[in-house]
Scaffold this active site. Structure first.
Site, short mmCIF file in Angstrom:
data_model
loop_
_atom_site.label_atom_id
_atom_site.label_comp_id
_atom_site.label_asym_id
_atom_site.label_seq_id
_atom_site.Cartn_x
_atom_site.Cartn_y
_atom_site.Cartn_z
N SER A 58 0.81 -1.21 0.00
CA SER A 58 0.00 0.00 0.00
C SER A 58 0.85 1.27 0.00
O SER A 58 1.57 1.54 -0.95
CB SER A 58 -0.95 -0.04 1.20
OG SER A 58 -1.89 0.99 1.15
N ASP A 61 -2.53 6.49 -3.42
CA ASP A 61 -1.37 5.83 -2.82
C ASP A 61 -0.88 4.71 -3.73
O ASP A 61 -1.39 4.51 -4.83
CB ASP A 61 -1.69 5.32 -1.41
CG ASP A 61 -2.65 4.15 -1.39
OD1 ASP A 61 -3.41 4.01 -2.36
OD2 ASP A 61 -2.65 3.38 -0.42
N ASP A 76 -1.07 1.52 -4.02
CA ASP A 76 -1.92 0.46 -4.58
C ASP A 76 -3.31 0.96 -4.95
O ASP A 76 -4.17 0.18 -5.33
CB ASP A 76 -2.00 -0.74 -3.63
CG ASP A 76 -2.85 -0.48 -2.39
OD1 ASP A 76 -2.91 0.68 -1.96
OD2 ASP A 76 -3.43 -1.44 -1.86
N ASP A 129 -5.87 2.45 -3.25
CA ASP A 129 -7.10 2.36 -2.45
C ASP A 129 -7.29 3.54 -1.51
O ASP A 129 -8.28 3.61 -0.78
CB ASP A 129 -7.17 1.04 -1.68
CG ASP A 129 -6.06 0.86 -0.65
OD1 ASP A 129 -5.19 1.75 -0.53
OD2 ASP A 129 -6.05 -0.18 0.03
#
Length: 443
Positions: free
Chosen positions: A104, A243, A245, A247
């Site tokens: 993430s 960010d 990834d 999400d």
């Protein structure tokens, strides 16, 4: 029974250090595969595996693929794709599970494994515990005739782009808007710009040149100052900060003013309430700013607090039958649009809300200002922090009644307790945070 490997969002850590090693990830894939085979009782369940742009993704992808196929599970590989894209494809392709290789918002030295169950939903605790139990069993490769197959699939990015666009109201578009999109050198680099451009926006992209090592490095939702500066430099209308990834979401307005997850959730909720389509209340967490809760209450909108972590927000939304919630960190859930938090889709809901209300972000959020917060991490040395802080904790709650809140939360990753005090006066918040922290330290 506590989980040994899984945290609130999968398994995560520094690459090369247990458990983020090739041998462990191989066994993790095998264990998850065996649980799927036993759970579904069908020949060769199929999972989809995506990843962000970290250099370690190649290694971990190969290890996961080997583990799943050894357990008799077929594998589809997408290459770089946002986490919510994997959740979407898991549902759209009617697959048994989805797996995302990502840490993430963390730096490139870290990585992790996130799982989605059938339907693109977060893996529930019971399945995680079954996988952990299987990890402690010997790994026995399936006979050759029962091994799974693996293949890369084409068109995954294009399908997800079209899905994102479909969540924006048909009667609206982004024509006339100049947007700065910060992709954090992460998994949205080839997705987000196309979504916003194809909806009509003029686009400036930053953080869109991943090299395996620069993910989240000075850009993205954990460094929203980068998009704020770019908005002012280019005279843009909005800045969109995702960010690594994809999400999480932070945004900036044309003045470079930043808006966190709490404020963006408020924008979405306010617009939906205005058109009679909120369908219930809003879920935040114990860390959600109290000023937002009070502002929602003044508009007759119910509010609930879940534990920290988007999985717990999701659980409360489902329990209440509500649709909108999230965290100040930028995890935003709009369950009528997607089954999980999605930075791109959340942004589209915010942009739609601004058009529907015919107001900019500053105007929509003008009826509340975040209360000041003081956060202190107190390192623990075996002391009973709950007992030592109890008296001062109660005193603080009494002093702040109606004006603020106190949250004491032990860290799940290090031996510290987090003392957060929020109040309508910054000096008051700082005073009580220091007072409670001193009690825990024993001073």
């Amino acid at each position: 029974m506590g989980r040994k490997y899984f945290g609130t969002d999968g398994v995560r850590g520094e690459v090369g250090k247990y458990p983020i090693t090739p041998d462990f990830v191989l066994r993790l894939g095998y264990a998850a595969g065996k649980v799927l085979v036993d759970h579904e009782r069908q020949e060769h369940p199929t999972v989809i595996i995506g990843k962000d742009t970290r250099i370690s993704g190649y290694m971990l992808e190969a290890a996961l693929q080997a583990g799943f196929t050894a357990a008799g599970v077929n594998v589809l590989l997408t290459g770089p794709l946002p986490t919510p894209g994997i959740a979407y494809l898991t549902r759209a392709l009617r697959l048994s599970a989805g797996v995302m290789i990502s840490a993430s918002h963390n730096p490139y030295q870290d990585n992790g494994i996130k799982f989605f169950a059938e339907g693109g939903k977060k893996l529930d605790d019971a399945l995680e515990l079954q996988i952990e139990a299987m990890l402690d069993s010997p790994m026995e490769t399936s006979p050759s005739r029962e091994l799974g197959r693996a293949r890369r699939i084409d068109g995954a990015a294009e399908r997800y782009i079209e899905f994102c666009k479909s969540t924006f109201p048909n009667e609206l578009d982004l024509k006339g808007l100049k947007l700065v999109v910060d992709c954090a050198h992460g998994a949205t680099y080839h997705i987000a710009p196309k979504v916003f451009h194809e909806l009509g926006a003029e686009l400036i992209t930053i953080g869109g040149e991943p090299n395996g090592y620069n993910i989240n490095d000075g850009v993205g939702a954990t460094h929203p100052e980068a998009v704020a500066a770019a908005v002012k430099a280019h005279g843009a209308d909005f800045g969109i900060s995702l960010d690594g990834d994809g999400d999480r979401l932070m945004m900036a307005d044309r003045d470079g003013r930043l808006y966190d997850g709490d404020q963006l959730i408020y924008v979405v909720a306010k617009a939906r309430a205005a058109r009679g389509q909120l369908h219930g209340g809003v879920v935040g967490t114990v860390m959600t700013n109290m000023a937002m809760e009070l502002a929602l209450q003044q508009q007759g909108i119910a509010f609930g607090r879940a534990k920290v972590g988007d999985r717990y927000v999701l659980e409360m939304l489902h329990a209440n039958g509500w649709q909108v919630g999230g965290e100040a960190s930028g995890h935003i859930l709009c369950l009528d649009k997607h089954s999980t938090g999605d930075g791109i889709i959340s942004c589209l809901q915010v942009l739609a809300a601004c058009q529907e209300l015919d107001q900019d972000l500053a105007t929509i959020c003008s009826d509340w200002t975040p209360f000041p917060q003081t956060m202190i991490n107190v390192r623990l040395n075996g002391q009973d922090w709950q007992s030592t802080s109890a008296a001062r904790h109660e005193a603080a709650k009494a002093a702040l009644f109606g004006r603020g809140r106190v949250v004491l939360r032990p860290s799940g990753t290090e031996p510290v307790v987090r003392v957060m005090v929020e109040a309508d006066d910054a000096a008051l918040a700082a005073h009580w945070a220091e007072d409670i922290a001193a009690a825990i330290r024993g001073s």
